[in-house]
Design a protein around this motif. Structure first.
Motif, PDB file in Angstrom:
ATOM      1  N   PHE A 156       3.122   1.839   5.061  1.00  0.00           N
ATOM      2  CA  PHE A 156       2.805   3.092   5.747  1.00  0.00           C
ATOM      3  C   PHE A 156       3.748   3.369   6.911  1.00  0.00           C
ATOM      4  O   PHE A 156       4.010   4.524   7.234  1.00  0.00           O
ATOM      5  CB  PHE A 156       1.362   3.073   6.234  1.00  0.00           C
ATOM      6  CG  PHE A 156       0.369   3.417   5.165  1.00  0.00           C
ATOM      7  CD1 PHE A 156      -0.108   4.703   5.024  1.00  0.00           C
ATOM      8  CD2 PHE A 156      -0.082   2.448   4.282  1.00  0.00           C
ATOM      9  CE1 PHE A 156      -1.021   5.024   4.017  1.00  0.00           C
ATOM     10  CE2 PHE A 156      -0.986   2.758   3.281  1.00  0.00           C
ATOM     11  CZ  PHE A 156      -1.448   4.058   3.141  1.00  0.00           C
ATOM     12  N   ARG A 157       4.253   2.317   7.532  1.00  0.00           N
ATOM     13  CA  ARG A 157       5.132   2.504   8.685  1.00  0.00           C
ATOM     14  C   ARG A 157       6.503   3.035   8.263  1.00  0.00           C
ATOM     15  O   ARG A 157       7.057   3.931   8.892  1.00  0.00           O
ATOM     16  CB  ARG A 157       5.292   1.192   9.446  1.00  0.00           C
ATOM     17  CG  ARG A 157       6.095   1.340  10.735  1.00  0.00           C
ATOM     18  CD  ARG A 157       5.964   0.106  11.602  1.00  0.00           C
ATOM     19  NE  ARG A 157       6.811   0.166  12.773  1.00  0.00           N
ATOM     20  CZ  ARG A 157       6.535   0.846  13.880  1.00  0.00           C
ATOM     21  NH1 ARG A 157       5.405   1.520  13.954  1.00  0.00           N
ATOM     22  NH2 ARG A 157       7.361   0.841  14.894  1.00  0.00           N
ATOM     23  N   ARG A 195      11.072   5.443  -0.365  1.00  0.00           N
ATOM     24  CA  ARG A 195      11.450   4.793  -1.618  1.00  0.00           C
ATOM     25  C   ARG A 195      12.261   3.521  -1.341  1.00  0.00           C
ATOM     26  O   ARG A 195      13.192   3.524  -0.554  1.00  0.00           O
ATOM     27  CB  ARG A 195      12.295   5.748  -2.461  1.00  0.00           C
ATOM     28  CG  ARG A 195      12.965   5.127  -3.672  1.00  0.00           C
ATOM     29  CD  ARG A 195      11.940   4.653  -4.689  1.00  0.00           C
ATOM     30  NE  ARG A 195      11.418   5.758  -5.486  1.00  0.00           N
ATOM     31  CZ  ARG A 195      10.262   5.713  -6.138  1.00  0.00           C
ATOM     32  NH1 ARG A 195       9.500   4.628  -6.062  1.00  0.00           N
ATOM     33  NH2 ARG A 195       9.845   6.739  -6.834  1.00  0.00           N
ATOM     34  N   GLY A 196      11.848   2.423  -1.966  1.00  0.00           N
ATOM     35  CA  GLY A 196      12.581   1.168  -1.850  1.00  0.00           C
ATOM     36  C   GLY A 196      11.839   0.077  -1.115  1.00  0.00           C
ATOM     37  O   GLY A 196      12.222  -1.095  -1.199  1.00  0.00           O
ATOM     38  N   VAL A 197      10.757   0.436  -0.408  1.00  0.00           N
ATOM     39  CA  VAL A 197      10.032  -0.570   0.375  1.00  0.00           C
ATOM     40  C   VAL A 197       9.452  -1.652  -0.532  1.00  0.00           C
ATOM     41  O   VAL A 197       9.633  -2.852  -0.287  1.00  0.00           O
ATOM     42  CB  VAL A 197       8.909   0.081   1.205  1.00  0.00           C
ATOM     43  CG1 VAL A 197       8.041  -0.994   1.869  1.00  0.00           C
ATOM     44  CG2 VAL A 197       9.506   0.993   2.267  1.00  0.00           C
ATOM     45  N   ALA A 198       8.747  -1.250  -1.575  1.00  0.00           N
ATOM     46  CA  ALA A 198       8.117  -2.217  -2.478  1.00  0.00           C
ATOM     47  C   ALA A 198       9.160  -3.082  -3.170  1.00  0.00           C
ATOM     48  O   ALA A 198       9.001  -4.308  -3.277  1.00  0.00           O
ATOM     49  CB  ALA A 198       7.268  -1.486  -3.522  1.00  0.00           C
ATOM     50  N   LYS A 211       1.971   7.117   1.274  1.00  0.00           N
ATOM     51  CA  LYS A 211       0.888   7.494   2.167  1.00  0.00           C
ATOM     52  C   LYS A 211      -0.452   7.414   1.446  1.00  0.00           C
ATOM     53  O   LYS A 211      -1.469   7.884   1.950  1.00  0.00           O
ATOM     54  CB  LYS A 211       1.108   8.921   2.692  1.00  0.00           C
ATOM     55  CG  LYS A 211       2.383   9.092   3.515  1.00  0.00           C
ATOM     56  CD  LYS A 211       2.367   8.232   4.772  1.00  0.00           C
ATOM     57  CE  LYS A 211       3.637   8.420   5.591  1.00  0.00           C
ATOM     58  NZ  LYS A 211       3.672   7.550   6.792  1.00  0.00           N
ATOM     59  N   SER A 212      -0.432   6.814   0.262  1.00  0.00           N
ATOM     60  CA  SER A 212      -1.634   6.716  -0.561  1.00  0.00           C
ATOM     61  C   SER A 212      -2.159   5.283  -0.571  1.00  0.00           C
ATOM     62  O   SER A 212      -1.445   4.356  -0.956  1.00  0.00           O
ATOM     63  CB  SER A 212      -1.317   7.164  -1.997  1.00  0.00           C
ATOM     64  OG  SER A 212      -2.337   6.777  -2.890  1.00  0.00           O
ATOM     65  N   LEU A 213      -3.395   5.115  -0.150  1.00  0.00           N
ATOM     66  CA  LEU A 213      -4.008   3.789  -0.185  1.00  0.00           C
ATOM     67  C   LEU A 213      -4.103   3.288  -1.622  1.00  0.00           C
ATOM     68  O   LEU A 213      -3.843   2.115  -1.892  1.00  0.00           O
ATOM     69  CB  LEU A 213      -5.402   3.830   0.440  1.00  0.00           C
ATOM     70  CG  LEU A 213      -6.229   2.544   0.302  1.00  0.00           C
ATOM     71  CD1 LEU A 213      -5.543   1.385   1.017  1.00  0.00           C
ATOM     72  CD2 LEU A 213      -7.644   2.753   0.843  1.00  0.00           C
TER      73      LEU A 213
END
Length: 204
Positions: free
Chosen positions: A62-63, A67-70, A112-114
């Motif tokens: 969320f911070r 694209r690319g964080v995961a 931004k989606s849980l």
């Protein structure tokens, strides 16, 4: 001013720091689990790590929210095993990293989606928990033992062979990691709202 959708140097540093925290937290949980439960830790440590590390990952997702964080989180985690001398984990982690990132589509709303963040984390956590059994099945126990940085005790090896070649045990390991990841994200969501959103560190 509209936020750029591309990762910045600051974003990359943030991903690196949070990934190191996730790795360290996961190792601590695994060690405590092994001390507390012995051989049972082979079955449950993946689920426990997924559960307790989830709030850290949720905060990272969320911070940064791009694209690319995961993918980068998963890739950096795999490098730990590569450095330890087990590059074979890339056979598991690269597809897992790609799948985790694809779940976060479209990135503008997914990050931004849980729901999507939780699913992405749970899926990767499942692959992470199962990388041992999958490599044993794919490459053989003898080969994996020769490449292992730390050889397990005779008793623990016997348990690993018993669990890793049992479909029900593999399903249990994966299932606990998946559920642990989902439940951990729900807990992280509450912590996120209670502490970080109010403090202005995260915008939803």
């Amino acid at each position: 001013m509209k936020q750029s959708s591309k990762l910045t140097i600051r974003d990359l540093v943030t991903i690196g720091i949070f990934t190191v925290l996730i790795i360290m937290f996961g190792l601590i949980v695994s060690m405590v689990s092994r001390i507390a439960t012995g051989g049972l830790s082979i079955l449950i440590s993946g689920g426990l790590s997924a559960f307790f590390s989830a709030p850290i990952y949720l905060l990272l997702s969320f911070r940064v929210g791009k694209r690319g964080v995961a993918f980068l989180n998963a890739l950096l985690r795999s490098l730990m095993y590569v450095i330890m001398g087990v590059p074979h984990v890339l056979l598991i982690f690269i597809p897992a990293a790609i799948l985790a990132e694809l779940i976060m589509t479209p990135p503008a709303t997914a990050y931004k989606s849980l729901g999507k963040t939780s699913l992405s984390w749970a899926v990767f956590s499942t692959f992470n928990a199962l990388h041992g059994p999958l490599l044993f099945v794919m490459l053989g126990a003898k080969y994996m033992m020769e490449k292992a940085p730390h050889s397990p005790s005779t008793e623990r090896l016997a348990l690993m062979l018993n669990y890793y070649y049992n479909p029900w045990m593999i399903a249990l390991i994966g299932g606990l990691a998946f559920v642990g990841g989902l439940v951990g994200c729900l807990m992280g969501w509450k912590l996120l709202h209670k502490h970080f959103v109010r403090a202005g560190l995260v915008k939803l």
